[in-house]
Design a protein around this motif. Structure first.
Motif, short mmCIF file in Angstrom:
data_model
loop_
_atom_site.label_atom_id
_atom_site.label_comp_id
_atom_site.label_asym_id
_atom_site.label_seq_id
_atom_site.Cartn_x
_atom_site.Cartn_y
_atom_site.Cartn_z
N LEU A 3 0.88 -1.47 -0.04
CA LEU A 3 0.06 -0.20 -0.08
C LEU A 3 0.42 1.53 -0.15
CD1 LEU A 3 -2.59 0.58 0.11
CD2 LEU A 3 -2.23 0.72 2.85
N CYS A 4 1.16 1.99 -0.58
CA CYS A 4 1.88 2.46 -1.29
C CYS A 4 0.29 4.68 -0.49
CB CYS A 4 2.65 3.23 -2.36
SG CYS A 4 3.69 1.71 -3.01
N LYS A 5 1.83 4.97 -0.24
CA LYS A 5 0.77 6.71 -0.20
C LYS A 5 1.05 7.70 -1.03
CE LYS A 5 0.47 7.92 3.84
NZ LYS A 5 0.58 8.73 4.68
N ARG A 6 0.77 8.69 -1.71
CA ARG A 6 1.59 9.25 -2.71
C ARG A 6 0.59 10.77 -2.23
NH1 ARG A 6 2.54 6.17 -7.32
NH2 ARG A 6 4.53 5.75 -7.14
N ASN A 7 1.34 11.57 -1.89
CA ASN A 7 0.12 13.03 -1.12
C ASN A 7 -1.39 12.41 -0.66
OD1 ASN A 7 1.52 14.58 -2.72
ND2 ASN A 7 0.33 14.28 -4.24
N SER A 8 -1.26 11.51 0.35
CA SER A 8 -2.33 10.54 1.16
C SER A 8 -3.34 10.21 1.05
CB SER A 8 -2.86 12.45 1.98
OG SER A 8 -1.92 12.34 2.75
N VAL A 9 -2.99 9.81 -0.76
CA VAL A 9 -3.60 9.03 -0.94
C VAL A 9 -3.14 7.44 -0.84
CG1 VAL A 9 -4.86 7.96 -3.36
CG2 VAL A 9 -4.67 10.50 -2.89
N LYS A 10 -3.76 6.71 -0.74
CA LYS A 10 -3.93 5.43 -0.83
C LYS A 10 -4.02 4.24 -1.54
CE LYS A 10 -3.37 5.15 4.09
NZ LYS A 10 -3.89 4.72 5.76
N ALA A 45 -4.63 -13.80 3.96
CA ALA A 45 -3.42 -14.53 3.59
C ALA A 45 -2.63 -14.40 1.98
CB ALA A 45 -3.28 -16.23 3.81
N ILE A 46 -3.57 -14.24 1.67
CA ILE A 46 -3.29 -13.49 -0.36
C ILE A 46 -2.54 -12.85 -0.64
CG2 ILE A 46 -4.35 -12.94 -2.59
CD1 ILE A 46 -6.18 -15.04 -1.98
N TYR A 47 -2.91 -11.53 0.24
CA TYR A 47 -2.82 -10.17 0.27
C TYR A 47 -1.65 -9.59 1.03
CZ TYR A 47 -5.77 -9.84 -4.27
OH TYR A 47 -6.05 -9.36 -5.42
N GLY A 48 -1.83 -9.78 2.41
CA GLY A 48 -1.19 -9.84 3.49
C GLY A 48 -2.06 -9.21 3.90
N TYR A 49 -2.91 -8.18 3.95
CA TYR A 49 -3.67 -7.04 4.51
C TYR A 49 -5.16 -7.19 4.04
CZ TYR A 49 -2.31 -3.93 1.12
OH TYR A 49 -2.67 -2.49 0.35
N LEU A 50 -6.31 -6.83 4.47
CA LEU A 50 -7.25 -5.91 3.77
C LEU A 50 -7.81 -4.97 3.47
CD1 LEU A 50 -9.40 -8.50 5.45
CD2 LEU A 50 -8.85 -8.72 3.32
N PRO A 51 -6.64 -4.17 2.14
CA PRO A 51 -7.54 -3.18 1.75
C PRO A 51 -8.81 -2.58 0.75
CG PRO A 51 -6.05 -4.55 -0.10
CD PRO A 51 -6.26 -5.09 1.57
N ILE A 52 -9.72 -1.66 1.18
CA ILE A 52 -10.78 -1.20 0.68
C ILE A 52 -10.34 -1.85 -0.97
CG2 ILE A 52 -10.30 0.98 -0.49
CD1 ILE A 52 -13.43 -0.45 1.77
N MET A 81 -5.89 -3.23 8.01
CA MET A 81 -6.08 -2.82 6.19
C MET A 81 -5.40 -2.73 6.17
SD MET A 81 -10.24 -2.43 6.95
CE MET A 81 -10.30 -0.58 7.79
N SER A 82 -4.16 -2.44 6.36
CA SER A 82 -2.64 -1.74 6.16
C SER A 82 -1.57 -2.81 5.58
CB SER A 82 -2.11 -0.83 7.11
OG SER A 82 -2.38 -0.95 8.51
N PRO A 83 -0.39 -2.94 5.31
CA PRO A 83 0.02 -3.73 5.00
C PRO A 83 0.61 -4.37 6.37
CG PRO A 83 0.71 -1.96 4.17
CD PRO A 83 -0.52 -1.28 4.72
N GLY A 114 9.82 7.32 9.38
CA GLY A 114 8.99 8.50 8.07
C GLY A 114 7.72 8.03 7.85
N ILE A 115 7.44 6.93 8.09
CA ILE A 115 6.02 6.68 8.37
C ILE A 115 4.72 7.62 9.52
CG2 ILE A 115 6.46 5.06 6.58
CD1 ILE A 115 6.15 2.78 8.92
N GLY A 116 4.34 6.58 9.49
CA GLY A 116 3.09 6.52 10.68
C GLY A 116 2.87 5.55 11.48
N VAL A 117 1.32 5.45 12.35
CA VAL A 117 0.49 4.29 12.66
C VAL A 117 -0.13 3.66 11.64
CG1 VAL A 117 -0.68 3.33 14.71
CG2 VAL A 117 1.78 5.36 15.42
N ASP A 118 0.10 2.09 11.85
CA ASP A 118 -0.44 1.33 10.37
C ASP A 118 0.33 2.13 9.20
OD1 ASP A 118 -2.39 0.37 12.39
OD2 ASP A 118 -4.24 1.66 12.25
#
Length: 166
Positions: A3-10, A45-52, A81-83, A114-118
């Motif tokens: 899950l990448c972040k660019r300008n707070s968009v995931k 298990a497939i993705y490592g987490y459950l993003p939207i 919901m976060s990697p 350089g990251i926040g929680v989650d």
């Protein structure tokens, strides 16, 4: 698949193989709504987490409202919901650790990584999460890196811990 972040968009960067595997799981279970938890566990298990995006795939495939899937994902602690990075750092913010300075550990980790929680570093190496009591109150403040426990910490210990895994 981070899950990448660019300008707070995931956004999700999954692979076609992951999507095909999830499609297969959904197809095998779509006629039995009671299998939702099992499908969500397999998706994680497939993705490592459950993003939207993954929750949407499950919702559409199983014909279950997204709100229900989101509700299950946020209710049960087993779902994320976060990697998670290769090294998942979890800081205990339970009462005993918190009063002994655990928040300063979170602040230092946020600065160092350089990251926040989650969140997860863009290279997928580290992720950071806050948790409630891990049962090591006498060692507080405590953090874990994967399954390794570090106790009686100060913020000055953080750079050395990170260097061990960098």
């Amino acid at each position: 698949m981070y899950l990448c972040k660019r300008n707070s968009v995931k956004f999700l960067k999954g692979t076609p193989e992951q999507k095909a595997e999830l499609d297969k799981v959904i197809a095998a279970n779509k006629h039995d709504k009671s299998r939702l938890m099992a499908v969500m566990q397999e998706a994680q298990a497939i993705y490592g987490y459950l993003p939207i995006e993954v929750q949407n795939m499950i919702a559409e495939g199983m014909e279950i409202p997204l709100e229900k899937i989101f509700g299950v994902a946020t209710f049960y602690a087993q779902f994320s919901m976060s990697p998670k990075g290769e090294y998942n750092i979890s800081v205990c913010l339970g009462t005993a650790c918190y009063v002994k300075g655990a928040q300063s550990l979170v602040d230092e980790l946020t600065e160092e990584l350089g990251i926040g929680v989650d969140e997860c570093t863009l290279d997928g190496k580290f992720s950071l999460e806050a948790c409630r009591c891990i049962g090591a109150c006498g060692l507080g403040p405590v953090l874990t890196v994967n399954d390794e426990v570090y106790g009686k910490l100060t913020k000055d210990d953080i750079p050395e811990i990170i260097a061990k895994y960098a």
